[in-house]
Design a protein around this motif. Structure first.
Motif, PDB file in Angstrom:
ATOM      1  N   ARG A 119       0.825  -1.209   0.000  1.00 29.28           N
ATOM      2  CA  ARG A 119       0.000   0.000   0.000  1.00 29.28           C
ATOM      3  C   ARG A 119       0.863   1.265   0.000  1.00 29.28           C
ATOM      4  N   GLU A 120       2.037   1.182   0.599  1.00 30.33           N
ATOM      5  CA  GLU A 120       2.930   2.343   0.650  1.00 30.33           C
ATOM      6  C   GLU A 120       3.505   2.711  -0.715  1.00 30.33           C
ATOM      7  N   VAL A 121       3.728   1.731  -1.582  1.00 32.92           N
ATOM      8  CA  VAL A 121       4.363   2.028  -2.876  1.00 32.92           C
ATOM      9  C   VAL A 121       3.361   2.120  -4.029  1.00 32.92           C
ATOM     10  N   ILE A 122       2.140   1.689  -3.805  1.00 32.26           N
ATOM     11  CA  ILE A 122       1.116   1.731  -4.859  1.00 32.26           C
ATOM     12  C   ILE A 122       0.162   2.891  -4.567  1.00 32.26           C
ATOM     13  N   ALA A 123       0.035   3.797  -5.519  1.00 30.90           N
ATOM     14  CA  ALA A 123      -0.876   4.935  -5.355  1.00 30.90           C
ATOM     15  C   ALA A 123      -2.323   4.434  -5.239  1.00 30.90           C
ATOM     16  N   PRO A 124      -3.128   5.075  -4.379  1.00 30.91           N
ATOM     17  CA  PRO A 124      -4.525   4.634  -4.220  1.00 30.91           C
ATOM     18  C   PRO A 124      -5.313   4.630  -5.531  1.00 30.91           C
ATOM     19  N   ASP A 125      -5.003   5.576  -6.409  1.00 29.73           N
ATOM     20  CA  ASP A 125      -5.753   5.690  -7.659  1.00 29.73           C
ATOM     21  C   ASP A 125      -4.974   5.125  -8.851  1.00 29.73           C
ATOM     22  N   ILE A 126      -4.088   4.177  -8.572  1.00 26.50           N
ATOM     23  CA  ILE A 126      -3.321   3.541  -9.645  1.00 26.50           C
ATOM     24  C   ILE A 126      -4.262   2.992 -10.712  1.00 26.50           C
ATOM     25  N   ILE A 127      -3.758   2.932 -11.914  1.00 23.64           N
ATOM     26  CA  ILE A 127      -4.447   2.209 -12.980  1.00 23.64           C
ATOM     27  C   ILE A 127      -3.583   0.982 -13.242  1.00 23.64           C
ATOM     28  N   ALA A 128      -4.063  -0.186 -12.821  1.00 28.12           N
ATOM     29  CA  ALA A 128      -3.314  -1.438 -12.960  1.00 28.12           C
ATOM     30  C   ALA A 128      -3.951  -2.272 -14.066  1.00 28.12           C
ATOM     31  N   HIS A 129      -3.168  -2.529 -15.104  1.00 28.85           N
ATOM     32  CA  HIS A 129      -3.631  -3.322 -16.250  1.00 28.85           C
ATOM     33  C   HIS A 129      -3.159  -4.759 -16.033  1.00 28.85           C
ATOM     34  N   LEU A 130      -4.074  -5.624 -15.620  1.00 31.57           N
ATOM     35  CA  LEU A 130      -3.731  -6.989 -15.242  1.00 31.57           C
ATOM     36  C   LEU A 130      -4.483  -7.962 -16.136  1.00 31.57           C
ATOM     37  N   PRO A 131      -3.776  -8.836 -16.822  1.00 31.37           N
ATOM     38  CA  PRO A 131      -4.461  -9.744 -17.760  1.00 31.37           C
ATOM     39  C   PRO A 131      -5.243 -10.841 -17.048  1.00 31.37           C
ATOM     40  N   GLY A 132      -6.463 -11.088 -17.516  1.00 28.57           N
ATOM     41  CA  GLY A 132      -7.258 -12.232 -17.078  1.00 28.57           C
ATOM     42  C   GLY A 132      -7.386 -12.398 -15.590  1.00 28.57           C
ATOM     43  N   THR A 133      -7.669 -11.311 -14.874  1.00 25.32           N
ATOM     44  CA  THR A 133      -7.667 -11.399 -13.420  1.00 25.32           C
ATOM     45  C   THR A 133      -9.038 -11.542 -12.791  1.00 25.32           C
ATOM     46  N   SER A 134     -10.088 -11.517 -13.572  1.00 26.07           N
ATOM     47  CA  SER A 134     -11.403 -11.579 -12.960  1.00 26.07           C
ATOM     48  C   SER A 134     -12.414 -12.120 -13.953  1.00 26.07           C
ATOM     49  N   ALA A 135     -13.378 -12.819 -13.426  1.00 27.38           N
ATOM     50  CA  ALA A 135     -14.456 -13.319 -14.280  1.00 27.38           C
ATOM     51  C   ALA A 135     -15.801 -12.746 -13.844  1.00 27.38           C
ATOM     52  N   ASP A 136     -15.777 -11.788 -12.897  1.00 25.74           N
ATOM     53  CA  ASP A 136     -17.059 -11.246 -12.458  1.00 25.74           C
ATOM     54  C   ASP A 136     -17.538 -10.161 -13.420  1.00 25.74           C
ATOM     55  N   ALA A 137     -18.828  -9.879 -13.369  1.00 23.78           N
ATOM     56  CA  ALA A 137     -19.426  -8.933 -14.315  1.00 23.78           C
ATOM     57  C   ALA A 137     -18.893  -7.513 -14.131  1.00 23.78           C
ATOM     58  N   GLU A 138     -18.579  -7.151 -12.894  1.00 23.72           N
ATOM     59  CA  GLU A 138     -18.094  -5.794 -12.623  1.00 23.72           C
ATOM     60  C   GLU A 138     -16.687  -5.575 -13.177  1.00 23.72           C
ATOM     61  N   HIS A 139     -15.852  -6.605 -13.152  1.00 21.22           N
ATOM     62  CA  HIS A 139     -14.456  -6.505 -13.594  1.00 21.22           C
ATOM     63  C   HIS A 139     -14.115  -7.639 -14.551  1.00 21.22           C
ATOM     64  N   PRO A 140     -14.553  -7.543 -15.807  1.00 15.59           N
ATOM     65  CA  PRO A 140     -14.188  -8.606 -16.752  1.00 15.59           C
ATOM     66  C   PRO A 140     -12.672  -8.683 -16.918  1.00 15.59           C
ATOM     67  N   PRO A 141     -12.150  -9.804 -17.422  1.00 17.86           N
ATOM     68  CA  PRO A 141     -10.698  -9.950 -17.571  1.00 17.86           C
ATOM     69  C   PRO A 141     -10.075  -8.753 -18.276  1.00 17.86           C
TER      70      PRO A 141
END
Length: 145
Positions: free
Chosen positions: A25-47
């Motif tokens: 949490r100390e090195v990652i900004a709260p409002d970071i934009i993290a582009h992560l491949p295939g990390t979710s299958a839920d409707a709110e956060h598709p891969p």
């Protein structure tokens, strides 16, 4: 004295490898934009949906639950301005059920390429490309298409 962008990114890997959520949490900004491949299958956060800090940390905790001994070894780091690219190898053990496959005790090793943009000692944007197909093959998990 403030950290260089490369030092900030190395702190990210140190925190990841020591399972230190607060240091992450100390090195990652709260409002970071993290582009992560295939990390979710839920409707709110598709891969592939970009995540903020808590979303990225949730993905990280999910991964740690399946591979609690996973470590990332930085093999190369390149810094240019506020951008830092890393080539690393992630290793872990299939010690709990994963994707329907019972724990096998098999060890995986996969290459990851990451790029982070760092401002004021915080990672504000991050991209990950990981060789998940090789990891799954090493664990004997076959994907159905």
């Amino acid at each position: 004295m403030s950290k260089t962008p490369s030092e900030t990114v190395r702190s990210l890997y140190d925190a990841f490898n020591s399972n230190d959520l607060e240091a992450l949490r100390e090195v990652i900004a709260p409002d970071i934009i993290a582009h992560l491949p295939g990390t979710s299958a839920d409707a709110e956060h598709p891969p592939g949906t970009p995540r903020d800090r808590e979303g990225w940390l949730g993905v990280w905790q999910f991964t740690q639950a399946f591979f609690p001994d996973m470590q990332a070894e930085v093999q190369q780091i390149v810094e240019t301005g506020d951008m830092v690219a890393t080539r690393c190898v992630a290793r872990g053990t299939h010690s709990v059920e994963f994707m329907g496959a019972p724990a096998s005790g098999k060890v995986f090793e996969m290459t990851m390429l990451n790029m982070s943009r760092v401002l004021d000692g915080k990672i504000v944007e991050h991209w990950t490309i990981s060789d998940n197909a090789t990891m799954l093959a090493q664990l004997g998990i076959k994907l159905s298409l």
